[in-house]
Design a protein around this motif. Structure first.
Motif, PDB file in Angstrom:
ATOM      1  N   GLN A  39       7.978 -40.219  48.914  1.00  0.00           N
ATOM      2  CA  GLN A  39       6.572 -39.931  49.707  1.00  0.00           C
ATOM      3  C   GLN A  39       6.332 -38.814  50.276  1.00  0.00           C
ATOM      4  N   GLU A  44       0.917 -41.838  48.803  1.00  0.00           N
ATOM      5  CA  GLU A  44       1.388 -43.245  48.704  1.00  0.00           C
ATOM      6  C   GLU A  44       2.691 -42.887  48.271  1.00  0.00           C
ATOM      7  N   GLU A  46       5.801 -43.234  45.825  1.00  0.00           N
ATOM      8  CA  GLU A  46       5.801 -43.334  44.334  1.00  0.00           C
ATOM      9  C   GLU A  46       7.223 -43.271  43.639  1.00  0.00           C
ATOM     10  N   ALA A  61       9.739 -41.243  36.303  1.00  0.00           N
ATOM     11  CA  ALA A  61       8.451 -40.650  36.245  1.00  0.00           C
ATOM     12  C   ALA A  61       8.292 -39.516  35.319  1.00  0.00           C
TER      13      ALA A  61
END
Length: 127
Positions: A39, A44, A46, A61
């Motif tokens: 963060q 937000e 993530e 990710a």
């Protein structure tokens, strides 16, 4: 009650590496799907990376794929996040999390799936 304690954060320059560690107590690391989230200020929290309970399936990710590696050490009851080729955009507080209900072969990516969270460790990457 499972407790997670992160360590290994710090201030580094772009291109450097860091290894974050998450110590798991009150449970066995292989009993949970384990993940790392981050963060940044004003953003937000993530998803970064996750590893399944068995078979060590992983998910990453897109922003960290090829640079970060998640792993589990069952003997140490720890989960690690090796971060290479760090960028200023990687600057954030990094959180370790555990999912007690995850499928054995799936590395959970959704924040809402996770039941336990650590307190976070700051990673700052300067340009």
């Amino acid at each position: 009650q499972v407790q997670l304690v992160e360590s290994g954060g710090g201030l580094v320059q772009a291109g450097d590496s860091l290894r974050l560690s998450c110590a798991v107590s009150g449970g066995t690391v292989r009993a949970y799907g384990m993940g790392w989230f981050r963060q940044a200020p004003g953003e937000e929290r993530e998803f970064v990376a996750a590893i399944s309970r068995i078979a060590s399936q992983t998910n990453y990710a897109d922003s960290v794929k090829g640079r970060f590696t998640i792993s589990v050490d069952s003997a140490e009851n720890r989960v690690y996040l090796q971060m290479d080729s760090l960028k200023p955009a990687d600057t954030a507080v990094y959180y370790c999390a555990a999912d007690r209900n995850s499928s054995p072969w799936y590395a959970p990516t959704r924040r809402v799936n996770y039941d336990y969270w650590g307190q976070g460790t700051q990673v700052t990457v300067s340009s």
